[in-house]
Design a protein around this motif. Structure first.
Motif, PDB file in Angstrom:
ATOM      1  N   GLU A   6       0.812  -1.209   0.000  1.00 40.21           N
ATOM      2  CA  GLU A   6       0.000   0.000   0.000  1.00 40.21           C
ATOM      3  C   GLU A   6       0.847   1.262   0.000  1.00 40.21           C
ATOM      4  OE1 GLU A   6       0.606  -1.385   4.206  1.00 40.21           O
ATOM      5  OE2 GLU A   6      -0.155  -2.367   2.439  1.00 40.21           O
ATOM      6  N   SER A   7       2.126   1.155   0.304  1.00 43.16           N
ATOM      7  CA  SER A   7       3.017   2.311   0.302  1.00 43.16           C
ATOM      8  C   SER A   7       3.502   2.676  -1.098  1.00 43.16           C
ATOM      9  CB  SER A   7       4.238   2.040   1.183  1.00 43.16           C
ATOM     10  OG  SER A   7       3.850   1.866   2.515  1.00 43.16           O
ATOM     11  N   TRP A   8       3.385   1.742  -2.036  1.00 37.80           N
ATOM     12  CA  TRP A   8       3.895   1.931  -3.389  1.00 37.80           C
ATOM     13  C   TRP A   8       2.782   1.868  -4.421  1.00 37.80           C
ATOM     14  CZ3 TRP A   8       8.685   3.465  -4.566  1.00 37.80           C
ATOM     15  CH2 TRP A   8       9.651   3.371  -3.557  1.00 37.80           C
ATOM     16  N   SER A   9       2.834   2.777  -5.374  1.00 40.07           N
ATOM     17  CA  SER A   9       1.931   2.770  -6.515  1.00 40.07           C
ATOM     18  C   SER A   9       2.788   2.458  -7.735  1.00 40.07           C
ATOM     19  CB  SER A   9       1.277   4.141  -6.660  1.00 40.07           C
ATOM     20  OG  SER A   9       0.538   4.207  -7.848  1.00 40.07           O
ATOM     21  N   SER A  21       5.547   8.747   0.215  1.00 34.47           N
ATOM     22  CA  SER A  21       6.348   9.888   0.675  1.00 34.47           C
ATOM     23  C   SER A  21       6.642  10.874  -0.455  1.00 34.47           C
ATOM     24  CB  SER A  21       7.681   9.396   1.259  1.00 34.47           C
ATOM     25  OG  SER A  21       8.499   8.863   0.230  1.00 34.47           O
ATOM     26  N   GLY A  22       6.372  10.464  -1.710  1.00 34.62           N
ATOM     27  CA  GLY A  22       6.686  11.291  -2.866  1.00 34.62           C
ATOM     28  C   GLY A  22       7.924  10.820  -3.602  1.00 34.62           C
ATOM     29  N   PHE A  23       8.696   9.933  -3.003  1.00 35.91           N
ATOM     30  CA  PHE A  23       9.889   9.364  -3.641  1.00 35.91           C
ATOM     31  C   PHE A  23       9.443   8.534  -4.833  1.00 35.91           C
ATOM     32  CE2 PHE A  23      13.181   6.112  -4.082  1.00 35.91           C
ATOM     33  CZ  PHE A  23      14.330   6.883  -4.044  1.00 35.91           C
ATOM     34  N   SER A  24      10.089   8.713  -5.997  1.00 35.74           N
ATOM     35  CA  SER A  24       9.690   7.952  -7.176  1.00 35.74           C
ATOM     36  C   SER A  24      10.893   7.384  -7.906  1.00 35.74           C
ATOM     37  CB  SER A  24       8.841   8.811  -8.117  1.00 35.74           C
ATOM     38  OG  SER A  24       9.589   9.888  -8.611  1.00 35.74           O
ATOM     39  N   LEU A  25      10.611   6.309  -8.636  1.00 36.10           N
ATOM     40  CA  LEU A  25      11.632   5.588  -9.401  1.00 36.10           C
ATOM     41  C   LEU A  25      11.139   5.387 -10.821  1.00 36.10           C
ATOM     42  CD1 LEU A  25      12.278   2.775  -6.776  1.00 36.10           C
ATOM     43  CD2 LEU A  25      13.813   4.688  -7.266  1.00 36.10           C
ATOM     44  N   ARG A  26      12.079   5.382 -11.763  1.00 35.76           N
ATOM     45  CA  ARG A  26      11.787   5.048 -13.163  1.00 35.76           C
ATOM     46  C   ARG A  26      12.591   3.804 -13.491  1.00 35.76           C
ATOM     47  NH1 ARG A  26      14.123   6.333 -18.052  1.00 35.76           N
ATOM     48  NH2 ARG A  26      15.565   7.763 -17.047  1.00 35.76           N
ATOM     49  N   SER A  54      16.963   2.057   1.129  1.00 41.98           N
ATOM     50  CA  SER A  54      15.841   1.207   1.508  1.00 41.98           C
ATOM     51  C   SER A  54      14.651   1.427   0.574  1.00 41.98           C
ATOM     52  CB  SER A  54      15.445   1.501   2.954  1.00 41.98           C
ATOM     53  OG  SER A  54      14.318   0.756   3.325  1.00 41.98           O
ATOM     54  N   LEU A  55      14.356   2.685   0.247  1.00 42.43           N
ATOM     55  CA  LEU A  55      13.246   2.980  -0.661  1.00 42.43           C
ATOM     56  C   LEU A  55      13.510   2.449  -2.064  1.00 42.43           C
ATOM     57  CD1 LEU A  55      12.299   6.586   0.482  1.00 42.43           C
ATOM     58  CD2 LEU A  55      10.876   4.542   0.676  1.00 42.43           C
ATOM     59  N   ILE A  56      14.736   2.545  -2.528  1.00 39.34           N
ATOM     60  CA  ILE A  56      15.078   1.997  -3.849  1.00 39.34           C
ATOM     61  C   ILE A  56      14.849   0.487  -3.854  1.00 39.34           C
ATOM     62  CG2 ILE A  56      16.967   1.533  -5.460  1.00 39.34           C
ATOM     63  CD1 ILE A  56      18.051   4.346  -4.700  1.00 39.34           C
ATOM     64  N   ARG A  57      15.309  -0.194  -2.815  1.00 37.64           N
ATOM     65  CA  ARG A  57      15.133  -1.647  -2.720  1.00 37.64           C
ATOM     66  C   ARG A  57      13.643  -2.005  -2.687  1.00 37.64           C
ATOM     67  NH1 ARG A  57      17.383  -2.976   2.223  1.00 37.64           N
ATOM     68  NH2 ARG A  57      19.277  -2.216   1.298  1.00 37.64           N
ATOM     69  N   GLU A  58      12.878  -1.303  -1.845  1.00 34.93           N
ATOM     70  CA  GLU A  58      11.441  -1.565  -1.741  1.00 34.93           C
ATOM     71  C   GLU A  58      10.721  -1.292  -3.070  1.00 34.93           C
ATOM     72  OE1 GLU A  58       9.630   0.649   1.382  1.00 34.93           O
ATOM     73  OE2 GLU A  58      10.972  -0.145   2.917  1.00 34.93           O
ATOM     74  N   GLY A  59      11.072  -0.189  -3.719  1.00 32.57           N
ATOM     75  CA  GLY A  59      10.439   0.159  -4.985  1.00 32.57           C
ATOM     76  C   GLY A  59      10.719  -0.869  -6.064  1.00 32.57           C
ATOM     77  N   CYS A  60      11.949  -1.345  -6.112  1.00 29.17           N
ATOM     78  CA  CYS A  60      12.302  -2.387  -7.092  1.00 29.17           C
ATOM     79  C   CYS A  60      11.533  -3.674  -6.810  1.00 29.17           C
ATOM     80  CB  CYS A  60      13.807  -2.644  -7.077  1.00 29.17           C
ATOM     81  SG  CYS A  60      14.769  -1.331  -7.841  1.00 29.17           S
ATOM     82  N   GLU A  61      11.405  -4.031  -5.538  1.00 33.35           N
ATOM     83  CA  GLU A  61      10.652  -5.233  -5.171  1.00 33.35           C
ATOM     84  C   GLU A  61       9.178  -5.086  -5.545  1.00 33.35           C
ATOM     85  OE1 GLU A  61      11.233  -6.414  -1.099  1.00 33.35           O
ATOM     86  OE2 GLU A  61      13.406  -6.320  -1.288  1.00 33.35           O
ATOM     87  N   ALA A  62       8.603  -3.925  -5.290  1.00 29.20           N
ATOM     88  CA  ALA A  62       7.191  -3.692  -5.634  1.00 29.20           C
ATOM     89  C   ALA A  62       6.989  -3.759  -7.148  1.00 29.20           C
ATOM     90  CB  ALA A  62       6.729  -2.345  -5.089  1.00 29.20           C
ATOM     91  N   TYR A  63       7.898  -3.152  -7.906  1.00 26.76           N
ATOM     92  CA  TYR A  63       7.806  -3.173  -9.369  1.00 26.76           C
ATOM     93  C   TYR A  63       7.946  -4.604  -9.883  1.00 26.76           C
ATOM     94  CZ  TYR A  63       8.546  -1.692 -14.207  1.00 26.76           C
ATOM     95  OH  TYR A  63       8.432  -1.498 -15.565  1.00 26.76           O
ATOM     96  N   ARG A  64       8.935  -5.321  -9.369  1.00 24.42           N
ATOM     97  CA  ARG A  64       9.178  -6.710  -9.791  1.00 24.42           C
ATOM     98  C   ARG A  64       7.962  -7.582  -9.473  1.00 24.42           C
ATOM     99  NH1 ARG A  64      13.770  -7.277  -7.401  1.00 24.42           N
ATOM    100  NH2 ARG A  64      14.984  -6.752  -9.225  1.00 24.42           N
ATOM    101  N   ALA A  65       7.331  -7.382  -8.322  1.00 21.76           N
ATOM    102  CA  ALA A  65       6.171  -8.177  -7.920  1.00 21.76           C
ATOM    103  C   ALA A  65       4.983  -7.945  -8.851  1.00 21.76           C
ATOM    104  CB  ALA A  65       5.785  -7.848  -6.484  1.00 21.76           C
ATOM    105  N   ASN A  66       4.888  -6.785  -9.458  1.00 20.52           N
ATOM    106  CA  ASN A  66       3.776  -6.463 -10.347  1.00 20.52           C
ATOM    107  C   ASN A  66       4.085  -6.697 -11.822  1.00 20.52           C
ATOM    108  OD1 ASN A  66       1.429  -5.017  -8.804  1.00 20.52           O
ATOM    109  ND2 ASN A  66       3.321  -4.375  -7.829  1.00 20.52           N
ATOM    110  N   PHE A  67       5.334  -6.945 -12.165  1.00 18.04           N
ATOM    111  CA  PHE A  67       5.765  -7.114 -13.550  1.00 18.04           C
ATOM    112  C   PHE A  67       5.538  -8.561 -13.987  1.00 18.04           C
ATOM    113  CE2 PHE A  67       8.672  -7.332 -17.129  1.00 18.04           C
ATOM    114  CZ  PHE A  67       8.608  -6.052 -17.662  1.00 18.04           C
ATOM    115  N   PRO A  68       4.878  -8.774 -15.127  1.00 19.45           N
ATOM    116  CA  PRO A  68       4.663 -10.151 -15.590  1.00 19.45           C
ATOM    117  C   PRO A  68       5.994 -10.869 -15.860  1.00 19.45           C
ATOM    118  CG  PRO A  68       3.600  -8.554 -17.067  1.00 19.45           C
ATOM    119  CD  PRO A  68       4.360  -7.790 -16.039  1.00 19.45           C
ATOM    120  N   LYS A  69       6.081 -12.112 -15.443  1.00 21.19           N
ATOM    121  CA  LYS A  69       7.335 -12.862 -15.600  1.00 21.19           C
ATOM    122  C   LYS A  69       7.648 -13.203 -17.040  1.00 21.19           C
ATOM    123  CE  LYS A  69       7.473 -14.709 -11.036  1.00 21.19           C
ATOM    124  NZ  LYS A  69       8.641 -14.877 -10.269  1.00 21.19           N
ATOM    125  N   ASN A  70       6.657 -13.227 -17.910  1.00 25.53           N
ATOM    126  CA  ASN A  70       6.875 -13.580 -19.313  1.00 25.53           C
ATOM    127  C   ASN A  70       6.726 -12.377 -20.223  1.00 25.53           C
ATOM    128  OD1 ASN A  70       7.281 -16.278 -18.661  1.00 25.53           O
ATOM    129  ND2 ASN A  70       5.100 -16.706 -18.752  1.00 25.53           N
TER     130      ASN A  70
END
Length: 71
Positions: A6-9, A21-26, A54-70
């Motif tokens: 819920e912390s990551w969109s 918090s407003g921190f964003s990643l591309r 920590s935010l970079i690690r969390e953001g990458c994990e959130a993105y990876r969790a939502n990204f289709p594996k194929n």
């Protein structure tokens, strides 16, 4: 490390993730491969370096969790 979803969109079409918090990643590439890049877009000088990492690690994990594996 558990990611508070819920912390990551995550925007797959925009290749980005935004923290409440407003921190964003591309992102570029497939997060399930070695051809993957994460670029911080919005940071605050007030954030300690350890929190940014920590935010970079969390953001990458959130993105990876939502990204289709194929994709």
């Amino acid at each position: 490390m558990a990611v508070e979803e819920e912390s990551w969109s995550v925007d797959l079409s925009g290749q980005s993730a935004r923290h409440t918090s407003g921190f964003s990643l591309r992102f570029n590439g497939d997060p399930h491969s070695s051809n993957f890049e994460c670029i911080p877009q919005k940071t605050s000088a007030a954030l300690p370096a350890a929190k940014i990492v920590s935010l970079i690690r969390e953001g990458c994990e959130a993105y990876r969790a939502n990204f289709p594996k194929n994709a």
